[in-house]
Scaffold this motif. Structure first.
Motif, PDB file in Angstrom:
ATOM      1  N   ILE A 167       0.838  -1.206   0.000  1.00 15.34           N
ATOM      2  CA  ILE A 167       0.000   0.000   0.000  1.00 15.34           C
ATOM      3  C   ILE A 167       0.867   1.247   0.000  1.00 15.34           C
ATOM      4  O   ILE A 167       0.618   2.202  -0.729  1.00 15.34           O
ATOM      5  N   LEU A 168       1.921   1.227   0.812  1.00 18.27           N
ATOM      6  CA  LEU A 168       2.813   2.380   0.881  1.00 18.27           C
ATOM      7  C   LEU A 168       3.438   2.683  -0.466  1.00 18.27           C
ATOM      8  O   LEU A 168       3.642   3.832  -0.837  1.00 18.27           O
ATOM      9  N   LEU A 169       3.775   1.657  -1.199  1.00 20.35           N
ATOM     10  CA  LEU A 169       4.494   1.837  -2.458  1.00 20.35           C
ATOM     11  C   LEU A 169       3.565   2.087  -3.627  1.00 20.35           C
ATOM     12  O   LEU A 169       4.027   2.235  -4.745  1.00 20.35           O
ATOM     13  N   SER A 170       2.274   2.097  -3.384  1.00 21.82           N
ATOM     14  CA  SER A 170       1.358   2.187  -4.518  1.00 21.82           C
ATOM     15  C   SER A 170       0.339   3.297  -4.373  1.00 21.82           C
ATOM     16  O   SER A 170      -0.742   3.227  -4.916  1.00 21.82           O
ATOM     17  N   ILE A 171       0.661   4.310  -3.559  1.00 19.95           N
ATOM     18  CA  ILE A 171      -0.260   5.439  -3.415  1.00 19.95           C
ATOM     19  C   ILE A 171      -0.423   6.133  -4.760  1.00 19.95           C
ATOM     20  O   ILE A 171       0.556   6.422  -5.442  1.00 19.95           O
ATOM     21  N   THR A 172      -1.676   6.362  -5.133  1.00 22.21           N
ATOM     22  CA  THR A 172      -1.928   7.008  -6.420  1.00 22.21           C
ATOM     23  C   THR A 172      -1.359   8.409  -6.413  1.00 22.21           C
ATOM     24  O   THR A 172      -1.723   9.208  -5.565  1.00 22.21           O
ATOM     25  N   VAL A 186       5.925  -1.685  -8.793  1.00 24.87           N
ATOM     26  CA  VAL A 186       7.089  -1.415  -7.961  1.00 24.87           C
ATOM     27  C   VAL A 186       7.984  -2.642  -7.857  1.00 24.87           C
ATOM     28  O   VAL A 186       9.217  -2.541  -7.813  1.00 24.87           O
ATOM     29  N   LYS A 187       7.359  -3.805  -7.797  1.00 19.54           N
ATOM     30  CA  LYS A 187       8.136  -5.031  -7.636  1.00 19.54           C
ATOM     31  C   LYS A 187       9.083  -5.274  -8.798  1.00 19.54           C
ATOM     32  O   LYS A 187      10.067  -6.001  -8.666  1.00 19.54           O
ATOM     33  N   HIS A 188       8.770  -4.667  -9.939  1.00 18.42           N
ATOM     34  CA  HIS A 188       9.586  -4.903 -11.140  1.00 18.42           C
ATOM     35  C   HIS A 188      10.649  -3.831 -11.358  1.00 18.42           C
ATOM     36  O   HIS A 188      11.354  -3.876 -12.368  1.00 18.42           O
ATOM     37  N   LEU A 189      10.744  -2.867 -10.450  1.00 15.92           N
ATOM     38  CA  LEU A 189      11.790  -1.853 -10.588  1.00 15.92           C
ATOM     39  C   LEU A 189      13.164  -2.476 -10.377  1.00 15.92           C
ATOM     40  O   LEU A 189      13.385  -3.199  -9.406  1.00 15.92           O
ATOM     41  N   SER A 190      14.076  -2.141 -11.253  1.00 15.46           N
ATOM     42  CA  SER A 190      15.441  -2.644 -11.107  1.00 15.46           C
ATOM     43  C   SER A 190      16.197  -1.784 -10.103  1.00 15.46           C
ATOM     44  O   SER A 190      15.826  -0.623  -9.871  1.00 15.46           O
ATOM     45  N   PRO A 191      17.247  -2.279  -9.497  1.00 14.05           N
ATOM     46  CA  PRO A 191      18.048  -1.458  -8.572  1.00 14.05           C
ATOM     47  C   PRO A 191      18.560  -0.183  -9.225  1.00 14.05           C
ATOM     48  O   PRO A 191      18.668   0.856  -8.573  1.00 14.05           O
ATOM     49  N   ILE A 192      18.877  -0.252 -10.511  1.00 13.09           N
ATOM     50  CA  ILE A 192      19.388   0.927 -11.213  1.00 13.09           C
ATOM     51  C   ILE A 192      18.306   1.999 -11.306  1.00 13.09           C
ATOM     52  O   ILE A 192      18.547   3.181 -11.061  1.00 13.09           O
ATOM     53  N   ASP A 193      17.070   1.551 -11.677  1.00 19.19           N
ATOM     54  CA  ASP A 193      15.964   2.512 -11.757  1.00 19.19           C
ATOM     55  C   ASP A 193      15.653   3.115 -10.401  1.00 19.19           C
ATOM     56  O   ASP A 193      15.373   4.323 -10.277  1.00 19.19           O
ATOM     57  N   SER A 209      -7.876   0.125  -6.788  1.00 15.60           N
ATOM     58  CA  SER A 209      -7.402  -0.683  -7.920  1.00 15.60           C
ATOM     59  C   SER A 209      -6.071  -0.176  -8.447  1.00 15.60           C
ATOM     60  O   SER A 209      -5.180  -0.956  -8.804  1.00 15.60           O
ATOM     61  N   LYS A 210      -5.924   1.144  -8.446  1.00 16.40           N
ATOM     62  CA  LYS A 210      -4.656   1.706  -8.901  1.00 16.40           C
ATOM     63  C   LYS A 210      -3.546   1.443  -7.893  1.00 16.40           C
ATOM     64  O   LYS A 210      -2.383   1.275  -8.258  1.00 16.40           O
ATOM     65  N   LEU A 211      -3.910   1.384  -6.612  1.00 17.45           N
ATOM     66  CA  LEU A 211      -2.931   1.031  -5.592  1.00 17.45           C
ATOM     67  C   LEU A 211      -2.352  -0.350  -5.860  1.00 17.45           C
ATOM     68  O   LEU A 211      -1.145  -0.570  -5.768  1.00 17.45           O
ATOM     69  N   LYS A 212      -3.241  -1.265  -6.176  1.00 13.85           N
ATOM     70  CA  LYS A 212      -2.803  -2.639  -6.415  1.00 13.85           C
ATOM     71  C   LYS A 212      -1.899  -2.719  -7.652  1.00 13.85           C
ATOM     72  O   LYS A 212      -0.849  -3.379  -7.643  1.00 13.85           O
ATOM     73  N   ASP A 213      -2.308  -2.024  -8.723  1.00 15.77           N
ATOM     74  CA  ASP A 213      -1.494  -2.044  -9.943  1.00 15.77           C
ATOM     75  C   ASP A 213      -0.127  -1.410  -9.714  1.00 15.77           C
ATOM     76  O   ASP A 213       0.901  -1.917 -10.176  1.00 15.77           O
ATOM     77  N   ALA A 214      -0.123  -0.292  -8.968  1.00 20.07           N
ATOM     78  CA  ALA A 214       1.154   0.378  -8.704  1.00 20.07           C
ATOM     79  C   ALA A 214       2.069  -0.485  -7.862  1.00 20.07           C
ATOM     80  O   ALA A 214       3.296  -0.486  -8.037  1.00 20.07           O
ATOM     81  N   ALA A 215       1.479  -1.227  -6.908  1.00 15.69           N
ATOM     82  CA  ALA A 215       2.286  -2.110  -6.072  1.00 15.69           C
ATOM     83  C   ALA A 215       2.954  -3.194  -6.899  1.00 15.69           C
ATOM     84  O   ALA A 215       4.109  -3.567  -6.658  1.00 15.69           O
ATOM     85  N   GLU A 216       2.237  -3.683  -7.887  1.00 15.50           N
ATOM     86  CA  GLU A 216       2.812  -4.700  -8.764  1.00 15.50           C
ATOM     87  C   GLU A 216       3.953  -4.118  -9.592  1.00 15.50           C
ATOM     88  O   GLU A 216       4.979  -4.766  -9.802  1.00 15.50           O
ATOM     89  N   CYS A 237       8.238   5.489  -1.522  1.00 19.07           N
ATOM     90  CA  CYS A 237       6.851   5.836  -1.847  1.00 19.07           C
ATOM     91  C   CYS A 237       6.804   7.082  -2.716  1.00 19.07           C
ATOM     92  O   CYS A 237       6.136   7.114  -3.747  1.00 19.07           O
ATOM     93  N   PHE A 238       7.552   8.102  -2.331  1.00 20.40           N
ATOM     94  CA  PHE A 238       7.516   9.345  -3.090  1.00 20.40           C
ATOM     95  C   PHE A 238       8.361   9.270  -4.359  1.00 20.40           C
ATOM     96  O   PHE A 238       8.152  10.027  -5.287  1.00 20.40           O
ATOM     97  N   LEU A 239       9.271   8.347  -4.413  1.00 19.59           N
ATOM     98  CA  LEU A 239       9.975   8.108  -5.662  1.00 19.59           C
ATOM     99  C   LEU A 239       9.017   7.596  -6.720  1.00 19.59           C
ATOM    100  O   LEU A 239       9.127   7.931  -7.902  1.00 19.59           O
TER     101      LEU A 239
END
Length: 475
Positions: free
Chosen positions: A4-9, A174-181, A165-172, A87-89
């Protein structure tokens, strides 16, 4: 909870207009930043004729950040690399960095535009809340000055204003962000936060002083720097720091500028800094400012003379050494000259008689020595009494104060006031004038105060006259 923290609209921006940027959150449009932000920028300060006392009430962050309370509060939170930072990133990835940069570009070449905490509070209150979000917003914003009482409060506000719904999509995502990104986003946030920092008053004074020291700086930039300093030196702490930064040495040079406005503002700065500040008074006196300013009082420009006399008065007020220096520089003759000339600017005469009253009062309170010979000079005393015949009520009030103080000096002779200065007649004529004003469209309170002061002067005069007559009988 982490998802939830990582997917705030994120709040997104409508930048289609070149003159206005609007914030949009859950299809609710917030007031434009341009409409909310009116506080002057770093170098857009009020002109010398309109000093803005609220200038120092600037907030710590520019309007671009304060406009959204979630981001505003995040700047104050520590731990950029924490989950809040991430979260703010994610918000940055949705266009925050680009939007804030555009706000900075649109603020003009003059610099950043500061916003107050009150602006943010009004911005929150201006949101057209729907039924699902009004309760959450009211609970968090109520009683707060444009911010949140805790990180939990900020979190609840963010969740309450996000689409599940957007929270859930954003959370997904985030999981795919690479360390470089992730590292790239962190660097962008760090750079943005550096840009949003507000310089301290000392830093702004140093910037202005550097501009004045810069030989290639334009006249416009120098005037802006002086106007900035005019406001910054007013707080006593800033005035105490000003000399440490080399400010007074620079201002002393500007008193000799060929430009009239530069000289006027420079004298004004000295007067502002010296007000009720013995430390600064000593510093300026040691730099030799008093003789120069007393010469400027004789300038052809009334505005220059007024500001110079203001600075002289502020420099020697309640300062015994300063007053001694003033008399050595023929300050008494300067006062007599100003008070006796009917054709000079009325503001100069007001300031001159005010300074006279202040000097006599200071002598009464602090000195055990004889008063200045000027204070018992019959020609000088008549000049002061003649001010009561003026049609300027402010000048008359200040003259009454000076006469009252002069009457309390041991060296003054009540008979001189009676026979040579015609004080009794002057007080009587003034009483008739004030009586007429009380019946006309003149604010009664002020006229009544002047009349009360007139009666006090009359009482002091009659007592002193009686004491001298009793003394003659006794001898």
């Amino acid at each position: 909870m982490t998802d939830i923290l990582l997917s705030i609209t994120p709040v997104h921006f409508d930048t289609s207009s070149t003159s206005t940027m609007r914030l949009i959150q859950n299809d609710v449009e917030l007031p434009s930043i341009n409409e909310q932000t009116t506080t002057p920028s770093l170098y857009k300060t009020p002109s010398p004729t309109t000093t803005n006392s609220s200038y120092h009430s600037k907030s710590r962050y520019p309007a671009a950040a304060v406009a959204n309370p979630v981001f505003s509060q995040s700047i104050q939170a520590t731990g950029i690399m924490s989950r809040w930072g991430i979260c703010f990133l994610i918000m940055l990835s949705s266009g925050w960095a680009l939007a804030v940069a555009e706000v900075a570009n649109k603020s003009g070449a003059a610099g950043l535009v500061w916003s107050t905490a009150k602006d943010a509070s009004e911005l929150l209150g201006a949101v057209e809340k729907d039924e699902t979000s009004s309760t959450v917003l009211a609970e968090d914003a109520d009683g707060l000055d444009g911010g949140f009482s805790s990180l939990d409060g900020m979190l609840q506000w963010a969740i309450g204003h996000s689409d599940p719904s957007k929270l859930k999509d954003a959370a997904e995502n985030v999981k795919h962000l690479s360390p470089i990104d992730l590292q790239k986003r962190q660097m962008e946030l760090k750079e943005l936060m550096e840009r949003l920092k507000t310089p301290s008053d000392a830093q702004m004074m140093q910037i202005a002083i550097d501009d004045l020291n810069n030989a290639s700086s334009s006249l416009e930039n120098q005037l802006r720097a002086l106007e900035e300093l005019l406001i910054l030196v007013e707080p006593i702490d800033n005035a105490n720091d000003f000399n440490k930064l080399g400010g007074f040495a620079v201002i002393m040079k500007k008193l000799n500028s060929p430009n009239l406005e530069v000289r006027i503002t420079s004298a004004w700065i000295i007067g502002k800094a010296c007000q009720n500040n013995p430390l600064v008074q000593k510093q300026v006196l040691d730099l030799g400012a008093l003789p120069k300013l007393m010469m400027m009082v004789k300038a052809d420009s009334s505005e220059e003379a007024v500001k110079a006399l203001y600075a002289v008065s502020a420099m020697i007020r309640n300062n015994i050494k300063g007053q001694e220096h003033f008399y050595k520089e023929s300050g008494g003759l300067m006062l007599q000259d100003l008070l006796s000339k009917l054709e000079i600017d009325i503001r100069l005469r007001r300031k001159a008689v005010f300074l006279l009253g202040d000097l006599v009062e200071c002598h009464l309170e602090t000195s055990k020595t004889s008063a200045q010979p000027l204070f018992s000079n019959q020609f000088f005393l008549k000049t002061v009494v003649d001010l009561l015949s003026s049609d300027d009520l402010d000048l008359q009030e200040k003259a009454l104060v000076a006469i009252k103080n002069l009457l309390q000096l041991r060296s003054t002779d009540a008979m001189i006031f009676k026979d040579y200065c015609n004080l009794e007649k002057a007080l009587g004529d003034l009483q008739k004038q004030l009586s007429r004003l009380m019946t006309e469209d003149v604010p009664g309170g002020y006229v009544t105060d002047v009349e009360s002061l007139r009666r006090d002067v009359e009482l002091v005069f009659q007592e002193k006259l009686q004491q001298e007559q009793d003394g003659l009988v006794a001898t």
